[in-house]
Design an enzyme around this catalytic site. Structure first.
Site, PDB file in Angstrom:
ATOM      1  N   GLY A 295      -3.308   0.633  15.927  1.00 22.90           N
ATOM      2  CA  GLY A 295      -2.663   0.212  14.683  1.00 22.90           C
ATOM      3  C   GLY A 295      -1.977   1.400  14.041  1.00 22.90           C
ATOM      4  CB  ALA A 296       0.951   2.548  13.254  1.00 20.44           C
TER       5      ALA A 296
ATOM      6  N   GLY B 200     -16.573  -4.712  10.332  1.00 18.91           N
ATOM      7  CA  GLY B 200     -15.855  -4.243   9.149  1.00 18.91           C
ATOM      8  C   GLY B 200     -16.634  -4.327   7.841  1.00 18.91           C
TER       9      GLY B 200
ATOM     10  CG  ASN C  53      -7.864   1.185  -1.163  1.00 18.07           C
ATOM     11  OD1 ASN C  53      -7.933   2.148  -1.927  1.00 18.07           O
ATOM     12  ND2 ASN C  53      -8.906   0.704  -0.539  1.00 18.07           N
TER      13      ASN C  53
ATOM     14  CG  ASP D  30      -8.962   1.336   2.973  1.00 18.14           C
ATOM     15  OD1 ASP D  30      -9.776   0.537   2.457  1.00 18.14           O
ATOM     16  OD2 ASP D  30      -7.765   1.038   3.181  1.00 18.14           O
TER      17      ASP D  30
ATOM     18  CE1 TYR E 137     -12.287  -9.145   4.628  1.00 20.38           C
ATOM     19  CE2 TYR E 137     -11.537  -6.935   5.135  1.00 20.38           C
ATOM     20  CZ  TYR E 137     -11.399  -8.119   4.447  1.00 20.38           C
ATOM     21  OH  TYR E 137     -10.348  -8.281   3.587  1.00 20.38           O
TER      22      TYR E 137
ATOM     23  CE  LYS F 166      -4.414  -1.267   2.095  1.00 21.84           C
ATOM     24  NZ  LYS F 166      -5.251  -1.093   3.294  1.00 21.84           N
TER      25      LYS F 166
HETATM   26  P1  NAD Z   1      -1.183  -3.375   7.818  1.00 21.66           P
HETATM   27  O1  NAD Z   1      -0.440  -4.647   7.646  1.00 21.66           O
HETATM   28  O2  NAD Z   1      -0.789  -2.177   7.041  1.00 21.66           O
HETATM   29  O3  NAD Z   1      -1.153  -2.956   9.356  1.00 21.66           O
HETATM   30  C1  NAD Z   1      -1.384  -3.921  10.346  1.00 21.66           C
HETATM   31  C2  NAD Z   1      -1.308  -3.267  11.717  1.00 21.66           C
HETATM   32  O4  NAD Z   1      -1.619  -4.286  12.674  1.00 21.66           O
HETATM   33  C3  NAD Z   1       0.062  -2.713  12.083  1.00 21.66           C
HETATM   34  O5  NAD Z   1      -0.106  -1.492  12.764  1.00 21.66           O
HETATM   35  C4  NAD Z   1       0.618  -3.753  13.066  1.00 21.66           C
HETATM   36  O6  NAD Z   1       1.458  -3.186  14.034  1.00 21.66           O
HETATM   37  C5  NAD Z   1      -0.661  -4.247  13.719  1.00 21.66           C
HETATM   38  N1  NAD Z   1      -0.537  -5.599  14.270  1.00 21.66           N
HETATM   39  C6  NAD Z   1      -0.338  -6.745  13.584  1.00 21.66           C
HETATM   40  N2  NAD Z   1      -0.274  -7.789  14.445  1.00 21.66           N
HETATM   41  C7  NAD Z   1      -0.392  -7.271  15.689  1.00 21.66           C
HETATM   42  C8  NAD Z   1      -0.397  -7.830  16.991  1.00 21.66           C
HETATM   43  N3  NAD Z   1      -0.260  -9.131  17.179  1.00 21.66           N
HETATM   44  N4  NAD Z   1      -0.582  -7.015  18.035  1.00 21.66           N
HETATM   45  C9  NAD Z   1      -0.760  -5.695  17.839  1.00 21.66           C
HETATM   46  N5  NAD Z   1      -0.764  -5.090  16.637  1.00 21.66           N
HETATM   47  C10 NAD Z   1      -0.571  -5.879  15.575  1.00 21.66           C
HETATM   48  O7  NAD Z   1      -2.707  -3.750   7.537  1.00 21.66           O
HETATM   49  P2  NAD Z   1      -3.905  -2.760   7.178  1.00 21.66           P
HETATM   50  O8  NAD Z   1      -4.095  -2.747   5.729  1.00 21.66           O
HETATM   51  O9  NAD Z   1      -3.681  -1.495   7.906  1.00 21.66           O
HETATM   52  O10 NAD Z   1      -5.152  -3.556   7.787  1.00 21.66           O
HETATM   53  C11 NAD Z   1      -5.360  -3.616   9.185  1.00 21.66           C
HETATM   54  C12 NAD Z   1      -6.692  -4.316   9.472  1.00 21.66           C
HETATM   55  O11 NAD Z   1      -7.747  -3.556   8.928  1.00 21.66           O
HETATM   56  C13 NAD Z   1      -6.801  -5.706   8.854  1.00 21.66           C
HETATM   57  O12 NAD Z   1      -7.491  -6.544   9.736  1.00 21.66           O
HETATM   58  C14 NAD Z   1      -7.616  -5.480   7.619  1.00 21.66           C
HETATM   59  O13 NAD Z   1      -8.377  -6.620   7.232  1.00 21.66           O
HETATM   60  C15 NAD Z   1      -8.542  -4.387   8.111  1.00 21.66           C
HETATM   61  N6  NAD Z   1      -9.052  -3.604   7.000  1.00 21.66           N
HETATM   62  C16 NAD Z   1     -10.383  -3.667   6.798  1.00 21.66           C
HETATM   63  C17 NAD Z   1     -10.939  -2.959   5.762  1.00 21.66           C
HETATM   64  C18 NAD Z   1     -12.413  -3.026   5.547  1.00 21.66           C
HETATM   65  O14 NAD Z   1     -12.860  -2.638   4.466  1.00 21.66           O
HETATM   66  N7  NAD Z   1     -13.196  -3.467   6.526  1.00 21.66           N
HETATM   67  C19 NAD Z   1     -10.124  -2.195   4.915  1.00 21.66           C
HETATM   68  C20 NAD Z   1      -8.746  -2.139   5.167  1.00 21.66           C
HETATM   69  C21 NAD Z   1      -8.229  -2.870   6.212  1.00 21.66           C
END
Ligand code: NAD
Length: 292
Positions: free
Chosen positions: A133-134, A255, A94, A109, A234, A73
């Protein structure tokens, strides 16, 4: 089964690595089926070392567009010809659209987050919010909160505090919102910031299939009935976190609305067509209920 032999077939897809269990092919192919247009959406597992070549391949083959997921991303941004103002400000793409060989990057998003949080606008404005999260989704959440919901304060809580600080600095530099605090993801810190927040957003992968028994928080007293807990995960739809929130009397948002709204915006960017969201949602829920 549609006939993809016609030359007007439009190819769409998703790139990520690894490509885990994803609902996106179902959502987009169901949309195509409902609209009767000639598109096909496929998942492509693209390793980071192949990202540039994969994009060149999409241009060469005339792939109309792709969704982008972890870990591409952010890395994809310098490889594109154009990045929308929104995706640039979020720092994450995305959705890529191939405009006759020129690739443009977008972030849908934020539209999904607005769809999920809009019913709670009056409660979010002027109150504290915490984003756990970050990664890419957290960036989109912080951006959307700043631009659309004006909370009194945003806590960014992450496993590594450095990443949370990085996000804080990014938004401090790119907006005039200066009420962001970065924290490390440790249970005592989480309880503190949850207690000070009206809105809690989980933007981590914690609780996602196949680790559905995990949650960023397990303590019942972490939430109360005045709070709104938005879990972006989700799969499963009802996570440990949303279950805990509901047991505590808080309002829980899963989600799914975000997933459908961000997909609808991507589909529109690629095809110009509006996704029949309600029908796609019904079909997805039926599919999930069938366990297929
Ligand atoms: P990413 O990989 O960019 O970021 C993942 C984040 O999770 C990071 O900040 C990481 O530090 C944290 N993380 C991972 N494992 C961890 C743990 N064990 N303990 C604590 N923190 C932890 O992923 P993303 O694209 O930012 O997605 C994050 C979440 O959001 C995912 O579950 C994804 O499915 C969800 N998401 C949902 C939608 C939607 O449309 N509903 C859209 C985008 C992302």
């Amino acid at each position: 089964m549609k006939d993809y032999f016609f030359t007007d077939a439009r190819l769409l897809g998703l790139i990520g690595h690894p490509i885990k269990h994803t609902f996106s092919p179902f959502i987009h192919n169901k949309t195509s089926e409902l609209l009767g247009d000639n598109t096909l959406y496929l998942p492509f597992d693209v390793a980071p070392s192949n990202l540039k070549d994969a994009l060149a391949g999409f241009v060469a083959l005339g792939v109309r567009g792709v969704n982008v997921t972890t870990p591409h991303k952010e890395a994809i941004i310098p490889l594109l010809h154009y990045v929308s103002e929104e995706a640039g400000a979020i720092g994450s793409v995305n959705t890529v659209v191939n405009e006759v060989g020129k690739l443009s990057g977008h972030n849908t998003d934020s539209a999904g987050i607005i769809e999920s949080l809009e019913p709670y606008r009056s409660e979010i404005v002027g109150n504290g919010a915490v984003v756990v999260g970050a990664g890419g989704a957290a960036r989109a959440a912080v951006y959307t909160l700043i631009r659309r919901f004006n909370p009194s304060r945003i806590f960014i809580v992450n496993r590594t505090k450095q990443r949370a600080e990085y996000l804080k600095d990014h938004f401090a530099a790119s907006s005039d919102f200066d009420r962001i605090e970065a924290r490390e993801l440790t249970p005592p810190d989480l309880l503190d910031v949850f207690a000070e927040s009206k809105l809690i957003v989980n933007a981590t992968t914690v609780g996602m299939w196949p680790h559905a028994d995990d949650a960023v928080m397990f303590r019942e007293e972490a939430f109360d009935e005045d709070q709104i807990v938005f879990d972006m995960v989700y799969n499963p739809l009802n996570t440990k976190l949303t279950q805990l929130a509901e047991r505590s009397g808080a309002r829980a948002i899963n989600g799914l609305p975000m997933l459908l709204a961000q997909a609808a915006k991507s589909y529109e960017l690629w095809t110009g067509a509006k996704m029949p969201v309600a029908e796609v949602e019904t079909a997805l829920k039926e599919r999930l209920a069938s366990g297929a």
